[in-house]
Design a protein around this motif. Structure first.
Motif, mmCIF file in Angstrom:
data_model
loop_
_atom_site.group_PDB
_atom_site.id
_atom_site.type_symbol
_atom_site.label_atom_id
_atom_site.label_comp_id
_atom_site.label_asym_id
_atom_site.label_seq_id
_atom_site.Cartn_x
_atom_site.Cartn_y
_atom_site.Cartn_z
ATOM 1 N N ARG A 233 0.828 -1.206 0.000
ATOM 2 C CA ARG A 233 0.000 0.000 0.000
ATOM 3 C C ARG A 233 0.867 1.263 0.000
ATOM 4 N N GLU B 261 -3.696 -11.870 -4.442
ATOM 5 C CA GLU B 261 -5.096 -12.217 -4.720
ATOM 6 C C GLU B 261 -5.230 -13.423 -5.634
ATOM 7 N N GLU C 271 -6.895 -1.160 -9.009
ATOM 8 C CA GLU C 271 -7.881 -0.881 -7.971
ATOM 9 C C GLU C 271 -9.297 -1.086 -8.488
ATOM 10 N N MET D 15 -10.306 -4.337 -6.588
ATOM 11 C CA MET D 15 -10.833 -3.862 -5.318
ATOM 12 C C MET D 15 -12.339 -3.611 -5.341
ATOM 13 N N THR D 16 -12.935 -3.435 -6.519
ATOM 14 C CA THR D 16 -14.374 -3.130 -6.578
ATOM 15 C C THR D 16 -15.219 -4.222 -5.930
ATOM 16 N N ASP E 204 -14.324 -4.370 -2.114
ATOM 17 C CA ASP E 204 -14.863 -3.243 -1.345
ATOM 18 C C ASP E 204 -16.356 -3.419 -1.099
ATOM 19 N N TYR F 298 -9.143 -9.230 1.983
ATOM 20 C CA TYR F 298 -8.186 -8.504 1.149
ATOM 21 C C TYR F 298 -6.859 -9.242 0.957
ATOM 22 N N ARG G 174 -6.656 -2.970 3.387
ATOM 23 C CA ARG G 174 -6.714 -2.888 1.925
ATOM 24 C C ARG G 174 -5.296 -2.786 1.354
#
Length: 340
Positions: free
Chosen positions: A127, A153, A184, A188-189, A192, A238, A309
């Motif tokens: 990050r 991931e 992202e 990440m969608t 999240d 995550y 995250r």
């Protein structure tokens, strides 16, 4: 008036008795040798710099106590095995096998805890690297971050299509910041969205349980267990796999993040709605307490999302308290209407 002619360069030997070397007038070493007040400040500054390096007495204390406890446990187990061998040899062998199994399990737990801590540290560094890449737009670093993120991931089956898209665009995008934003949006969608749902469900559970529980001790215990479970679920979502030590470290980071970002976030619109419109006063005392406990849990969950995250929020909006905890207010109002 003519200016003095510059001297030509010359060669001389330091051992020449005719050569006299003097220090400049503003040389601090000369002041120290002369014993003036100004030169006494330099040793004082040096000593002050050295004094900042404190001895880690707390770590030494914990290490010493932990070593003594380990030695005591080892000595007690050794005496037990020796006594069992003295009484009956078969019991001694059974105790020895059990001690070996316990030692093996302890080593496995230590390795798992270290692996969990290492994975959390990897996500934190990833990050930070992504944040720097968004600023300097380094394409090489952006590609490296994307590869590391795909590796983290890689075991999420519902992100298979997103991983395929990212790998296809890995060599096509020039800007490193655009690579981070693309990763992202693609990866990440869905995560999240699921994270917001986890926080919302936890906040609702806390609000309901603390509203109907008869004792404050039960409220505190349930809120603590829910907060720990929520942080663990978000970390697993995550890509982190925190153990017991990793979970406590994660909670420490979450609390630190809450402190930095303003604690309860009293300026948030949902808090203003509760306090400004007097909703907590309209509800019963227990129900209003449950609503506030749910809001605090939701705020803790938002901070946990920020900490667990692997990428910073750049292309996607940050979750807000209104999004994840709006159902608490509606549930409280509906429960009050049903009660009436």
């Amino acid at each position: 008036m003519s200016s003095p002619r510059p001297r030509k360069p010359a060669i001389f030997s330091p051992d020449d008795p005719n050569v006299v070397m003097t220090a400049p007038k503003d040389d601090p070493l000369l002041d120290i040798a002369s014993g003036t007040e100004a030169d006494q400040q330099l040793p004082a500054l040096a000593s002050a710099t050295k004094s900042k390096r404190r001895v880690p007495w707390r770590k030494i204390l914990f290490g010493a106590v932990g070593g003594l406890i380990s030695l005591g446990i080892g000595l007690a187990v050794t005496r037990l095995i020796e006594d069992l061998f003295a009484r009956f040899e078969l019991l001694g062998w059974v105790a020895l096998v059990l001690a070996g199994l316990g030692l093996l399990a302890l080593l496995a737990i230590i390795i798992r805890e270290l692996a969990g801590l290492s994975r959390l540290a990897t996500i934190e560094k990833l990050r930070e690297r992504a944040t720097q890449t968004l600023l300097n737009d380094n394409r090489t670093e952006g590609q490296a971050i994307m590869r590391d993120l795909l590796a983290i991931e890689s075991k999420a089956p519902h992100l298979a299509r997103s991983r395929t898209k990212l790998q296809a665009h890995l060599g096509e995008i020039i800007d490193g910041a655009d690579l981070i934003r693309l990763a992202e949006r693609e990866l990440m969608t869905p995560l999240d969205r699921e994270a917001r749902q986890l926080v919302s469900n936890a906040a609702k559970r806390v609000s309901i349980v603390t509203a109907v529980s008869p004792r404050a001790a039960i409220d505190i215990f349930f809120v603590l267990i829910t907060a720990l479970g929520l942080c663990r679920q978000l970390a697993l979502l995550y890509g982190g796999r925190p153990g017991t030590l990793g979970l406590f470290r994660l909670m420490r980071h979450v609390i630190a993040h809450l402190t930095i970002t303003g604690g309860m976030a009293a300026g948030d619109s949902l808090i203003q709605q509760v306090i400004g419109h007097g909703l907590a006063a309209k509800l019963s005392a227990r129900l209003g307490e449950g609503v506030l406990n749910g809001l605090l849990t939701a705020r803790l969950g938002i901070a946990a999302i920020e900490v667990t995250r692997p990428l910073p929020f750049a292309a996607l909006p940050r979750p807000t308290l209104t999004e994840v905890a709006g159902g608490i207010i509606r549930s409280a109002e509906q429960a009050e209407k049903n009660k009436a």
